[in-house]
Write an enzyme that holds these catalytic residues in place. Structure first.
Site, PDB file in Angstrom:
ATOM      1  N   ALA A 185      69.172  18.281  48.889  1.00 33.22           N
ATOM      2  CA  ALA A 185      69.890  17.883  50.109  1.00 33.22           C
ATOM      3  C   ALA A 185      71.070  18.837  50.352  1.00 33.22           C
ATOM      4  CB  ALA A 185      70.386  16.456  49.963  1.00 33.22           C
TER       5      ALA A 185
ATOM      6  N   TYR B  16      71.312  21.905  49.384  1.00 31.77           N
ATOM      7  CA  TYR B  16      70.736  23.188  49.802  1.00 31.77           C
ATOM      8  C   TYR B  16      70.390  23.147  51.288  1.00 31.77           C
ATOM      9  CZ  TYR B  16      67.565  27.224  49.880  1.00 31.77           C
ATOM     10  OH  TYR B  16      66.959  28.420  50.182  1.00 31.77           O
TER      11      TYR B  16
ATOM     12  N   LYS C  79      48.318  33.319  31.372  1.00 32.45           N
ATOM     13  CA  LYS C  79      47.547  33.987  32.427  1.00 32.45           C
ATOM     14  C   LYS C  79      47.540  33.048  33.629  1.00 32.45           C
ATOM     15  CE  LYS C  79      43.425  36.544  33.496  1.00 32.45           C
ATOM     16  NZ  LYS C  79      43.024  35.820  34.701  1.00 32.45           N
TER      17      LYS C  79
ATOM     18  N   GLU D 212      52.299  37.659  39.870  1.00 31.65           N
ATOM     19  CA  GLU D 212      51.251  36.747  40.342  1.00 31.65           C
ATOM     20  C   GLU D 212      51.857  35.719  41.291  1.00 31.65           C
ATOM     21  OE1 GLU D 212      48.382  37.622  39.030  1.00 31.65           O
ATOM     22  OE2 GLU D 212      47.005  35.956  39.323  1.00 31.65           O
TER      23      GLU D 212
ATOM     24  N   LYS E 250      49.672  41.422  25.178  1.00 30.46           N
ATOM     25  CA  LYS E 250      49.925  42.813  25.570  1.00 30.46           C
ATOM     26  C   LYS E 250      50.673  43.543  24.467  1.00 30.46           C
ATOM     27  CE  LYS E 250      50.708  41.369  30.334  1.00 30.46           C
ATOM     28  NZ  LYS E 250      51.682  41.215  31.418  1.00 30.46           N
TER      29      LYS E 250
ATOM     30  N   CYS F  62      12.129  37.113  47.122  1.00 31.09           N
ATOM     31  CA  CYS F  62      11.468  37.202  48.403  1.00 31.09           C
ATOM     32  C   CYS F  62      11.164  38.681  48.585  1.00 31.09           C
ATOM     33  CB  CYS F  62      12.375  36.708  49.522  1.00 31.09           C
ATOM     34  SG  CYS F  62      11.681  37.145  51.105  1.00 31.09           S
TER      35      CYS F  62
ATOM     36  N   CYS G 132      12.790  39.308  55.778  1.00 29.87           N
ATOM     37  CA  CYS G 132      12.979  37.858  55.814  1.00 29.87           C
ATOM     38  C   CYS G 132      14.399  37.535  56.261  1.00 29.87           C
ATOM     39  CB  CYS G 132      12.659  37.291  54.433  1.00 29.87           C
ATOM     40  SG  CYS G 132      13.768  36.031  53.863  1.00 29.87           S
TER      41      CYS G 132
HETATM   42  S1  IVH Z   1      48.961  41.973  33.466  1.00 29.14           S
HETATM   43  C1  IVH Z   1      46.790  45.902  33.666  1.00 29.14           C
HETATM   44  N1  IVH Z   1      49.833  39.572  33.048  1.00 29.14           N
HETATM   45  O1  IVH Z   1      45.076  38.439  35.822  1.00 29.14           O
HETATM   46  C2  IVH Z   1      47.307  44.568  33.455  1.00 29.14           C
HETATM   47  N2  IVH Z   1      48.069  39.844  34.625  1.00 29.14           N
HETATM   48  O2  IVH Z   1      42.317  39.221  35.188  1.00 29.14           O
HETATM   49  C3  IVH Z   1      47.686  43.942  34.708  1.00 29.14           C
HETATM   50  N3  IVH Z   1      47.332  37.786  35.712  1.00 29.14           N
HETATM   51  O3  IVH Z   1      44.819  41.199  37.960  1.00 29.14           O
HETATM   52  C4  IVH Z   1      47.899  42.529  34.716  1.00 29.14           C
HETATM   53  N4  IVH Z   1      48.728  36.435  34.683  1.00 29.14           N
HETATM   54  O4  IVH Z   1      46.401  39.267  38.708  1.00 29.14           O
HETATM   55  C5  IVH Z   1      48.962  40.325  33.718  1.00 29.14           C
HETATM   56  N5  IVH Z   1      50.721  37.501  32.607  1.00 29.14           N
HETATM   57  C6  IVH Z   1      49.865  38.238  33.264  1.00 29.14           C
HETATM   58  C7  IVH Z   1      48.960  37.699  34.208  1.00 29.14           C
HETATM   59  C8  IVH Z   1      48.070  38.535  34.865  1.00 29.14           C
HETATM   60  C9  IVH Z   1      47.770  36.514  35.577  1.00 29.14           C
HETATM   61  C10 IVH Z   1      46.229  38.219  36.599  1.00 29.14           C
HETATM   62  C11 IVH Z   1      46.475  39.515  37.342  1.00 29.14           C
HETATM   63  C12 IVH Z   1      45.329  40.418  36.921  1.00 29.14           C
HETATM   64  C13 IVH Z   1      44.311  39.430  36.461  1.00 29.14           C
HETATM   65  C14 IVH Z   1      43.338  40.081  35.505  1.00 29.14           C
END
Ligand code: IVH
Length: 666
Positions: free
Chosen positions: A34, A36, A115, A173, A289, A426, A431
């Site tokens: 509110a 904000y 992810k 993302e 990573k 097919c 077709c």
């Molecule tokens: S790194 C080269 N980190 O997953 C590496 N990607 O399946 C680039 N994604 O295209 C991506 N969470 O859109 C990275 N923590 C994360 C991520 C992530 C989601 C997506 C991203 C990527 C896809 C690959």
């Protein structure tokens, strides 16, 4: 008086922006909703009366005007790669073993992140100002969605502080919170609008709006996770990068963790999977990573994914439902896929109403029948499938299904089971169902990208006998379309404009659009380089010529030969060209300069990107190999070059240092 108002506007602007930072980046809201809203409204009304005092950083300036001419495509400075998958814990272990082996060490540090199941975006800041945002697109180029990205409060229009390079590209993302997705679908259902199948589709649909007013109404979020192209940034690890991103005002996932052993890698993944339901947004795995950037560049990349990262997927989710019907779909290559229509069920946030049955063998093996109760499984992007029939629940009235007995509604369809294959096809290339699949593919986004020519319109034009093959698209006239149902002057004009715009195309797009079996986007790009953007040249290559191209195997080569052997295919292509399709030559600078020269790249580069170097060498005819041998012509070295440099020196291989690179290439 004016200076007081000016001061007030400045204060309100900065208070709101600070709150956005506290809320989205620090996760420590400094105001209630509110409060904000009140500040925002106060600022809006002051700005309305004093438009000359509006600051460029004002949060009210995020929503601009609709874009008129569709999305523009831009090349990514460096490709937006994908991630390779680990589908079980053993594959995570193997990933770690591979990394240690390649790096010749016993232990490696990683950063693990969730992810996020959204859509990748590239944010480009120049001198701290957000100047462009692109979708991932096909990885090489993406669509400009800046107007919509600006409406996302979590994304700063101006970076915080002063510690950033002139050019900074960040990748992240975009996603929609589960709660926002549910609210959005609720409103859409009240308004009788089509529901989004899942939060990711809702997020993707929202950023692909021409009108940012619509996007602004959809609550979107972002987590940033990677550095894209940038010049002169002194950050050497992913862990430091994540804190750096936070410091300049970009949201990063609070669930990221530094990891030093394989055991903690596995427990991070398991822990995340346990927490999955309680996390307020959809995730479909963890991403592991390599932390150190020098090590990353030593590991390098494959064609589509880096060697230094892996996406460890969660186990797929399933649900019980019932088969209502089984229908057949004809793909563009004629393959027939039986599809089960099921009672709608929700599996991890997505509403599922059909599942693939693959082929007749699969139906027979599992004894799948119409009316059966079944378990449906959904795993990430993969089409849902039926994993089990609940025989104990089988109703009295079930119906067996055989493709051969199917009363196919399209009399053109000539279904045959090819010897040695599980699939029925097919075999009539004319077709209607098959032609429809081909035409849909031809018009699709990564092919000729004819906006507005989706499956419904293709079907309508086919039924009106206006289309038979690709070339007919380029013969369509205003008068042909205006009499069709639901077509008005404006929609006809829009479609004609899209068709005309698609005529200016590239070799990879056109080749991919032709739908030659086994020729996808990646192979199309390889062939573009080899054939110097000439379809004519491609059509003259022999099986042997094709097989000799790096990356092209026998199956692909044979498909291309079969395609060009059919005179009807050559005719369709000629007609497309005669009706205005024009392939812009891809620019490959000095394409023969490094012909037959073999390069190896090693070390980390300050002012260049490894992929870029590789691409330039390859575009100029060079070959880039991963290990030094007596056949290597040049070793391109950056900093911290290790064993490859030693080996090159021992073998008297010529060495090119980063400082000499520009001159060498040009
Ligand atoms: S790194 C080269 N980190 O997953 C590496 N990607 O399946 C680039 N994604 O295209 C991506 N969470 O859109 C990275 N923590 C994360 C991520 C992530 C989601 C997506 C991203 C990527 C896809 C690959």
């Amino acid at each position: 008086m004016e200076s007081k108002i000016k001061e007030k506007i400045k204060n309100l602007t900065s208070q709101i922006n600070e709150h956005n930072y506290a809320y989205y980046v620090l996760d420590q809201p400094s105001l209630s909703d509110a409060e904000y809203d009140n500040l925002f409204r106060e600022l809006e009304s002051l700005e309305k009366v004093n438009p000359e005092l509006i600051l460029p950083t004002s949060p009210t300036q995020r929503v601009g005007h609709p874009i008129k001419s569709g999305f523009q495509n831009y090349d990514h400075e460096i490709p937006m790669l994908s991630l390779s998958n680990a589908i079980n814990e053993q594959e995570i272990v193997e990933f770690n073993q591979r990394i240690n082996r390649w790096l010749d060490q016993s232990k490696t540090s990683y950063v693990a992140e969730p992810k996020i199941d959204g859509l990748g975006v590239s944010l480009i800041y120049e001198n701290g100002h957000l100047i462009r945002a692109l979708t991932r697109g096909d990885g090489s180029s993406g669509e400009d969605i800046t107007h919509n990205i600006k409406t996302i409060n979590a994304i700063p229009m101006i970076l915080r502080g002063k510690n950033y390079p002139n050019f900074l590209e960040i990748r992240g993302e975009i996603f929609m919170l589960k709660s926002d997705f549910i609210s959005l679908n609720k409103v859409r259902s009240q308004n009788d609008e089509k529901l989004f199948a899942n939060a990711r589709n809702a997020a993707a649909g929202s950023v692909r709006q021409l009108d940012p007013q619509i996007t602004a109404k959809r609550s979107l979020s972002i987590f940033c996770y990677e550095l894209g192209a940038s010049k002169g940034l002194d950050v050497n690890t992913q862990w430091d990068m994540l804190s750096y991103l936070k410091s300049i005002g970009l949201p990063v996932s609070p669930l990221a963790k530094k990891i030093d052993s394989i055991d903690s890698m596995i427990s991070y993944h398991q822990d995340l999977e346990h927490k999955r339901e309680s996390i307020p947004y959809e995730i479909d795995g963890s991403v592991i990573k390599v932390d150190n950037y020098v090590l990353r560049s030593k590991l390098g990349e494959r064609a589509r994914s880096p060697r230094w990262a892996i996406a460890a997927k969660f186990k797929s989710k399933n649900a019980e439902t019932q088969i209502i019907d089984i229908v057949l779909q004809v793909g563009r290559t004629g393959v027939i896929t039986p599809v089960a229509k099921i009672k709608e069920v929700e599996i991890s946030g997505a509403i599922i109403s059909s599942a693939t049955l693959h082929n007749q063998d699969e139906i027979d093996k599992k004894d799948i029948r119409i009316n059966d109760f079944v378990i449906v499984e959904r795993s990430g992007d993969v089409i849902p499938k039926i994993t089990k029939v609940l025989i104990e629940k089988r109703p009295k009235k079930t119906q067996k299904f055989a493709i051969s007995d199917f009363n196919w509604p399209d009399p053109d369809c000539k279904i045959e089971r090819i010897d040695g294959e599980a699939a029925y096809r097919c075999v009539n290339p004319n077709c209607k169902s098959r032609v429809m699949g081909m035409l849909e593919h031809f018009c699709s986004k990564n092919a000729m990208n004819i906006e507005g020519m989706g499956p419904q319109i293709v079907k309508q034009l086919l039924e009106a006998n206006l289309l038979e093959s690709f070339d007919d698209i380029y013969r369509l006239k205003f008068d042909d379309l205006i009499n069709l149902e639901r077509f008005k002057d404006k929609s006809v004009m829009n479609l004609i404009t899209s068709i005309n715009e698609s005529k200016k195309t590239t070799f990879p797009r056109f080749l991919f659009a032709l739908g030659i079996p086994n020729v996808g986007q990646h192979i199309s790009k390889i062939l573009d380089i080899h054939c110097k953007s000439s379809i004519e040249h491609l059509s003259t290559l022999s099986l042997e010529d094709l097989e000799n191209i790096d990356g092209v195997g026998l199956i692909v080569a044979q498909s291309i030969i079969d395609f060009f052997n059919a005179s009807s295919n050559r005719e369709v292509i000629d007609n497309c060209f005669a009706n205005g399709v024009n392939i812009n030559k891809t620019i490959f600078d000095n394409s023969e300069k490094f012909k037959d020269i073999i390069f190896v790249i090693t070390g980390s580069f300050k002012n260049h990107n490894r992929n870029e170097i590789k691409e330039i060498l390859e575009k100029n005819g060079g070959k880039v190999s991963s290990s030094v041998s007596s056949k290597t012509s040049f070793l391109i070295v950056g900093n911290n070059a290790g064993s490859k440099l030693k080996k090159a020196q021992a073998l008297n291989v010529k060495v090119v240092k980063e400082a000499q690179l520009e001159k060498f290439i040009n």
